[in-house]
Design an enzyme around this catalytic site. Structure first.
Site, mmCIF file in Angstrom:
data_model
loop_
_atom_site.group_PDB
_atom_site.id
_atom_site.type_symbol
_atom_site.label_atom_id
_atom_site.label_comp_id
_atom_site.label_asym_id
_atom_site.label_seq_id
_atom_site.Cartn_x
_atom_site.Cartn_y
_atom_site.Cartn_z
ATOM 1 C CE LYS A 1 5.890 72.566 -11.454
ATOM 2 N NZ LYS A 1 7.198 73.200 -12.124
ATOM 3 C CB SER B 1 4.581 71.605 -2.872
ATOM 4 O OG SER B 1 4.150 72.520 -3.903
#
Length: 319
Positions: A54, A79
Protein backbone atom coordinates in the site's frame (compact mmCIF):
# COMPACT_ATOMS: atom_id res chain seq x y z
CA UNK A 1 -17.22 10.00 -1.86
CA UNK A 2 -15.23 8.99 -4.93
CA UNK A 3 -16.68 10.53 -8.09
CA UNK A 4 -17.43 8.36 -11.09
CA UNK A 5 -16.01 11.01 -13.47
CA UNK A 6 -12.43 11.03 -12.20
CA UNK A 7 -9.67 10.59 -14.74
CA UNK A 8 -8.78 7.09 -15.83
CA UNK A 9 -5.43 5.64 -14.72
CA UNK A 10 -2.98 4.84 -17.53
CA UNK A 11 0.11 2.75 -18.17
CA UNK A 12 2.07 5.99 -18.60
CA UNK A 13 0.95 6.92 -15.10
CA UNK A 14 2.13 3.54 -13.81
CA UNK A 15 5.55 4.03 -15.39
CA UNK A 16 5.82 7.50 -13.84
CA UNK A 17 4.80 6.08 -10.46
CA UNK A 18 7.41 3.33 -10.76
CA UNK A 19 10.13 5.95 -11.26
CA UNK A 20 8.93 7.96 -8.26
CA UNK A 21 8.79 4.90 -6.01
CA UNK A 22 12.17 3.57 -7.17
CA UNK A 23 13.67 6.88 -6.03
CA UNK A 24 12.61 6.34 -2.41
CA UNK A 25 12.33 2.56 -1.93
CA UNK A 26 14.47 -0.45 -2.89
CA UNK A 27 12.66 -3.18 -4.85
CA UNK A 28 11.05 -5.94 -2.84
CA UNK A 29 12.44 -9.42 -3.53
CA UNK A 30 11.05 -11.69 -6.22
CA UNK A 31 11.51 -15.12 -4.65
CA UNK A 32 11.43 -18.50 -6.40
CA UNK A 33 8.79 -20.84 -5.04
CA UNK A 34 7.92 -24.36 -6.15
CA UNK A 35 4.25 -25.42 -6.06
CA UNK A 36 3.16 -28.82 -7.33
CA UNK A 37 6.46 -29.19 -9.14
CA UNK A 38 6.19 -25.82 -10.90
CA UNK A 39 8.83 -23.18 -10.15
CA UNK A 40 7.12 -19.79 -10.08
CA UNK A 41 7.73 -16.52 -8.24
CA UNK A 42 6.51 -14.71 -5.13
CA UNK A 43 6.70 -10.91 -4.90
CA UNK A 44 7.45 -10.19 -1.23
CA UNK A 45 5.59 -6.93 -0.65
CA UNK A 46 5.44 -7.95 3.01
CA UNK A 47 8.97 -6.51 3.24
CA UNK A 48 7.92 -2.95 2.44
CA UNK A 49 8.72 -0.41 5.23
CA UNK A 50 5.05 -0.39 6.31
CA UNK A 51 4.69 -4.14 5.80
CA UNK A 52 2.47 -3.96 2.71
CA UNK A 53 2.31 -2.86 -0.94
CA UNK A 54 0.00 0.00 0.00
CA UNK A 55 2.93 2.38 0.43
CA UNK A 56 3.23 2.46 -3.37
CA UNK A 57 -0.17 3.96 -4.05
CA UNK A 58 -0.04 6.22 -1.01
CA UNK A 59 3.30 7.74 -2.01
CA UNK A 60 2.21 8.25 -5.60
CA UNK A 61 -1.00 10.00 -4.54
CA UNK A 62 0.42 12.21 -1.81
CA UNK A 63 3.50 13.26 -3.77
CA UNK A 64 1.20 14.45 -6.57
CA UNK A 65 -0.71 16.87 -4.31
CA UNK A 66 -0.34 20.63 -4.77
CA UNK A 67 1.08 22.73 -1.95
CA UNK A 68 -2.40 24.01 -1.15
CA UNK A 69 -3.76 20.46 -0.98
CA UNK A 70 -0.89 19.36 1.24
CA UNK A 71 -1.62 22.18 3.67
CA UNK A 72 -5.27 21.09 4.02
CA UNK A 73 -4.25 17.49 4.69
CA UNK A 74 -5.58 14.11 3.63
CA UNK A 75 -8.21 11.64 4.79
CA UNK A 76 -8.06 7.90 4.16
CA UNK A 77 -10.20 4.87 5.00
CA UNK A 78 -8.50 1.59 5.86
CA UNK A 79 -8.44 -1.44 8.12
CA UNK A 80 -4.70 -0.96 8.47
CA UNK A 81 -2.35 -1.41 5.51
CA UNK A 82 -3.48 1.56 3.42
CA UNK A 83 -3.66 3.45 6.71
CA UNK A 84 0.02 2.85 7.36
CA UNK A 85 0.95 3.60 3.77
CA UNK A 86 -0.81 6.97 3.87
CA UNK A 87 0.45 7.75 7.38
CA UNK A 88 4.04 6.95 6.40
CA UNK A 89 3.92 8.99 3.20
CA UNK A 90 2.22 11.88 5.00
CA UNK A 91 4.86 11.91 7.71
CA UNK A 92 7.68 11.97 5.17
CA UNK A 93 6.01 14.78 3.19
CA UNK A 94 4.86 16.79 6.23
CA UNK A 95 1.15 16.42 5.42
CA UNK A 96 -1.56 16.15 8.14
CA UNK A 97 -3.37 12.82 7.84
CA UNK A 98 -6.58 11.48 9.38
CA UNK A 99 -7.33 7.78 8.92
CA UNK A 100 -10.82 6.32 9.35
CA UNK A 101 -10.34 2.81 10.76
CA UNK A 102 -12.70 0.12 12.12
CA UNK A 103 -12.68 -0.39 15.87
CA UNK A 104 -12.15 -4.11 15.29
CA UNK A 105 -9.06 -3.64 13.12
CA UNK A 106 -6.05 -5.62 14.39
CA UNK A 107 -4.49 -3.74 17.29
CA UNK A 108 -1.06 -3.95 15.67
CA UNK A 109 -2.37 -1.97 12.69
CA UNK A 110 -4.08 0.67 14.83
CA UNK A 111 -0.95 1.18 16.92
CA UNK A 112 1.35 1.30 13.90
CA UNK A 113 -0.81 3.94 12.21
CA UNK A 114 -0.80 6.14 15.30
CA UNK A 115 2.95 5.63 15.70
CA UNK A 116 3.46 7.13 12.24
CA UNK A 117 1.81 10.33 13.44
CA UNK A 118 -1.62 10.02 11.84
CA UNK A 119 -4.89 10.88 13.57
CA UNK A 120 -7.04 7.74 13.84
CA UNK A 121 -10.83 8.18 13.63
CA UNK A 122 -12.65 5.00 14.64
CA UNK A 123 -15.95 3.65 13.32
CA UNK A 124 -18.01 0.52 14.02
CA UNK A 125 -17.76 -2.35 11.50
CA UNK A 126 -20.44 -3.47 10.81
CA UNK A 127 -22.86 -0.67 11.70
CA UNK A 128 -21.40 2.55 10.32
CA UNK A 129 -20.68 3.59 6.75
CA UNK A 130 -16.97 4.31 6.67
CA UNK A 131 -17.25 6.33 3.47
CA UNK A 132 -19.80 8.64 5.12
CA UNK A 133 -17.48 9.15 8.10
CA UNK A 134 -14.63 10.01 5.75
CA UNK A 135 -16.81 12.29 3.60
CA UNK A 136 -17.74 14.38 6.65
CA UNK A 137 -14.08 14.82 7.57
CA UNK A 138 -13.21 15.81 4.01
CA UNK A 139 -15.99 18.41 3.98
CA UNK A 140 -15.15 19.79 7.41
CA UNK A 141 -11.42 20.12 6.73
CA UNK A 142 -11.25 20.71 3.01
CA UNK A 143 -8.95 17.69 2.91
CA UNK A 144 -8.15 15.40 -0.01
CA UNK A 145 -9.62 11.91 0.14
CA UNK A 146 -6.98 9.26 -0.60
CA UNK A 147 -9.13 6.26 -1.40
CA UNK A 148 -7.60 2.85 -0.76
CA UNK A 149 -8.35 1.53 -4.26
CA UNK A 150 -10.73 3.82 -6.18
CA UNK A 151 -8.20 6.54 -6.97
CA UNK A 152 -6.26 6.72 -10.27
CA UNK A 153 -3.00 7.80 -8.64
CA UNK A 154 -3.30 5.00 -6.08
CA UNK A 155 -3.99 2.45 -8.82
CA UNK A 156 -0.97 3.66 -10.80
CA UNK A 157 1.20 3.49 -7.71
CA UNK A 158 0.18 -0.09 -6.97
CA UNK A 159 0.95 -0.97 -10.59
CA UNK A 160 4.58 -0.07 -9.98
CA UNK A 161 4.94 -3.51 -8.37
CA UNK A 162 4.26 -5.02 -11.79
CA UNK A 163 6.91 -2.89 -13.51
CA UNK A 164 9.34 -3.88 -10.78
CA UNK A 165 8.53 -7.60 -11.07
CA UNK A 166 8.90 -7.51 -14.85
CA UNK A 167 12.36 -6.01 -14.51
CA UNK A 168 13.41 -8.58 -11.93
CA UNK A 169 12.05 -11.49 -13.96
CA UNK A 170 13.67 -10.24 -17.14
CA UNK A 171 10.49 -10.84 -19.13
CA UNK A 172 6.81 -10.08 -18.98
CA UNK A 173 5.06 -12.27 -16.39
CA UNK A 174 2.55 -14.68 -17.90
CA UNK A 175 0.16 -13.92 -15.07
CA UNK A 176 -0.17 -12.14 -11.77
CA UNK A 177 -2.11 -13.76 -8.93
CA UNK A 178 -3.25 -10.89 -6.72
CA UNK A 179 -4.91 -10.66 -3.33
CA UNK A 180 -7.97 -8.50 -3.95
CA UNK A 181 -10.02 -6.20 -1.77
CA UNK A 182 -11.36 -3.41 -3.95
CA UNK A 183 -9.17 -4.09 -6.96
CA UNK A 184 -6.57 -1.33 -6.76
CA UNK A 185 -3.59 -3.68 -7.03
CA UNK A 186 -5.19 -5.86 -9.69
CA UNK A 187 -6.05 -2.81 -11.80
CA UNK A 188 -2.56 -1.42 -11.43
CA UNK A 189 -0.98 -4.72 -12.48
CA UNK A 190 -3.33 -4.93 -15.46
CA UNK A 191 -2.09 -1.53 -16.64
CA UNK A 192 1.55 -2.26 -15.85
CA UNK A 193 1.75 -5.48 -17.86
CA UNK A 194 -0.94 -5.46 -20.56
CA UNK A 195 0.03 -8.92 -21.86
CA UNK A 196 -0.15 -10.66 -18.46
CA UNK A 197 -3.24 -12.50 -17.23
CA UNK A 198 -4.66 -11.06 -14.00
CA UNK A 199 -6.21 -13.39 -11.41
CA UNK A 200 -8.09 -11.67 -8.57
CA UNK A 201 -8.35 -13.69 -5.36
CA UNK A 202 -10.85 -12.79 -2.64
CA UNK A 203 -12.11 -14.31 0.63
CA UNK A 204 -15.17 -16.53 0.54
CA UNK A 205 -18.29 -14.38 0.79
CA UNK A 206 -16.37 -11.18 0.01
CA UNK A 207 -15.76 -11.70 -3.71
CA UNK A 208 -17.27 -8.39 -4.75
CA UNK A 209 -14.74 -7.80 -7.54
CA UNK A 210 -15.18 -11.30 -8.95
CA UNK A 211 -18.96 -11.00 -8.87
CA UNK A 212 -18.83 -7.54 -10.42
CA UNK A 213 -16.60 -8.78 -13.25
CA UNK A 214 -19.04 -11.62 -13.94
CA UNK A 215 -22.09 -9.34 -13.85
CA UNK A 216 -20.58 -6.43 -15.71
CA UNK A 217 -21.73 -4.05 -12.98
CA UNK A 218 -20.81 -3.26 -9.40
CA UNK A 219 -22.12 -5.78 -6.87
CA UNK A 220 -22.14 -4.89 -3.18
CA UNK A 221 -21.69 -7.25 -0.27
CA UNK A 222 -24.88 -8.59 1.31
CA UNK A 223 -26.41 -7.48 4.59
CA UNK A 224 -24.86 -10.32 6.59
CA UNK A 225 -21.53 -11.28 5.01
CA UNK A 226 -19.65 -14.20 6.54
CA UNK A 227 -16.75 -13.69 8.89
CA UNK A 228 -13.27 -13.88 7.38
CA UNK A 229 -9.77 -13.77 8.80
CA UNK A 230 -8.75 -11.59 5.82
CA UNK A 231 -9.43 -8.23 7.49
CA UNK A 232 -7.55 -6.39 4.72
CA UNK A 233 -9.91 -7.70 2.02
CA UNK A 234 -13.33 -6.53 3.17
CA UNK A 235 -14.56 -3.51 1.18
CA UNK A 236 -18.31 -3.44 0.59
CA UNK A 237 -17.86 -3.00 -3.18
CA UNK A 238 -15.35 -2.06 -5.84
CA UNK A 239 -15.45 1.32 -7.62
CA UNK A 240 -16.28 2.23 -11.23
CA UNK A 241 -12.67 3.17 -12.00
CA UNK A 242 -11.41 -0.27 -10.92
CA UNK A 243 -14.11 -2.18 -12.77
CA UNK A 244 -13.48 -0.17 -15.94
CA UNK A 245 -9.81 -1.21 -15.93
CA UNK A 246 -10.41 -4.85 -15.02
CA UNK A 247 -13.45 -5.56 -17.20
CA UNK A 248 -12.25 -7.64 -20.13
CA UNK A 249 -8.73 -7.89 -18.66
CA UNK A 250 -9.03 -9.93 -15.50
CA UNK A 251 -9.66 -13.66 -15.44
CA UNK A 252 -12.78 -14.96 -13.63
CA UNK A 253 -12.59 -14.29 -9.90
CA UNK A 254 -11.21 -16.87 -7.47
CA UNK A 255 -12.42 -17.43 -3.90
CA UNK A 256 -10.41 -18.90 -1.01
CA UNK A 257 -11.45 -20.18 2.41
CA UNK A 258 -9.99 -19.23 5.77
CA UNK A 259 -8.36 -22.66 6.08
CA UNK A 260 -6.76 -22.33 2.65
CA UNK A 261 -5.41 -18.95 3.72
CA UNK A 262 -3.97 -20.39 6.93
CA UNK A 263 -2.29 -23.14 4.94
CA UNK A 264 -0.71 -20.47 2.74
CA UNK A 265 0.54 -18.54 5.77
CA UNK A 266 2.18 -21.70 7.10
CA UNK A 267 3.69 -22.44 3.69
CA UNK A 268 5.17 -18.94 3.38
CA UNK A 269 6.68 -19.17 6.85
CA UNK A 270 8.13 -22.66 6.30
CA UNK A 271 9.32 -22.30 2.70
CA UNK A 272 10.03 -18.59 2.29
CA UNK A 273 10.74 -17.60 5.89
CA UNK A 274 8.16 -14.83 5.61
CA UNK A 275 5.44 -13.63 7.96
CA UNK A 276 2.32 -13.02 5.86
CA UNK A 277 -0.98 -11.76 7.23
CA UNK A 278 -4.19 -13.53 6.19
CA UNK A 279 -5.24 -11.03 3.53
CA UNK A 280 -1.71 -10.95 2.17
CA UNK A 281 -1.68 -14.73 1.74
CA UNK A 282 -4.89 -15.07 -0.31
CA UNK A 283 -3.13 -15.21 -3.69
CA UNK A 284 -0.72 -17.86 -2.45
CA UNK A 285 -3.69 -19.77 -1.01
CA UNK A 286 -5.29 -19.92 -4.45
CA UNK A 287 -2.06 -21.16 -6.01
CA UNK A 288 -1.54 -23.86 -3.39
CA UNK A 289 -5.17 -24.99 -3.68
CA UNK A 290 -4.83 -25.45 -7.44
CA UNK A 291 -7.41 -22.78 -8.20
CA UNK A 292 -5.22 -20.85 -10.67
CA UNK A 293 -2.82 -22.04 -13.39
CA UNK A 294 0.91 -21.83 -12.73
CA UNK A 295 3.96 -21.68 -14.96
CA UNK A 296 7.55 -20.49 -14.74
CA UNK A 297 6.52 -16.88 -15.44
CA UNK A 298 3.75 -16.69 -12.83
CA UNK A 299 4.09 -13.98 -10.16
CA UNK A 300 2.20 -14.47 -6.88
CA UNK A 301 1.70 -11.29 -4.87
CA UNK A 302 2.36 -11.56 -1.12
CA UNK A 303 0.76 -8.26 -0.28
CA UNK A 304 0.98 -7.73 3.49
CA UNK A 305 2.63 -8.95 6.65
CA UNK A 306 0.96 -6.91 9.40
CA UNK A 307 -0.26 -9.45 11.89
CA UNK A 308 0.18 -9.60 15.65
CA UNK A 309 2.52 -12.16 17.17
CA UNK A 310 -0.11 -13.99 19.23
CA UNK A 311 -2.47 -14.57 16.30
CA UNK A 312 0.35 -15.66 14.02
CA UNK A 313 1.79 -18.05 16.59
CA UNK A 314 -1.66 -19.55 17.23
CA UNK A 315 -2.14 -20.08 13.50
CA UNK A 316 1.23 -21.79 13.15
CA UNK A 317 0.63 -24.17 16.03
CA UNK A 318 -3.02 -24.98 15.36
CA UNK A 319 -3.66 -28.66 14.60
Amino acid sequence: MIRDDIRQPTREGVLDAADKIAAILPPTPLLPVTIDGVRCWAKAEVLQPVGAFKVRGAWNRLSALTEAERARGVVAVSSGNHAQGVAGAAKRLGIPAAIVMPRNAPQVKLEATRALGAEVVLYDRPGEDRDEVAAKLVEQRGAVLVHAFGDPWVIEGQGSAGIEAEGQLGRTPSRFIACCGGGGLAAGLALACPEAAIHVVEPQGWDMVGQSLAAGEIISVGASPPATICDALQPDATKPVNLSVLQGRAEPGVVVTDEEVRAAQRFAFAKLRLVVEPGGAAALAAALAGKVPLDESTVIMLTGGNTDAASFAAMLTAP
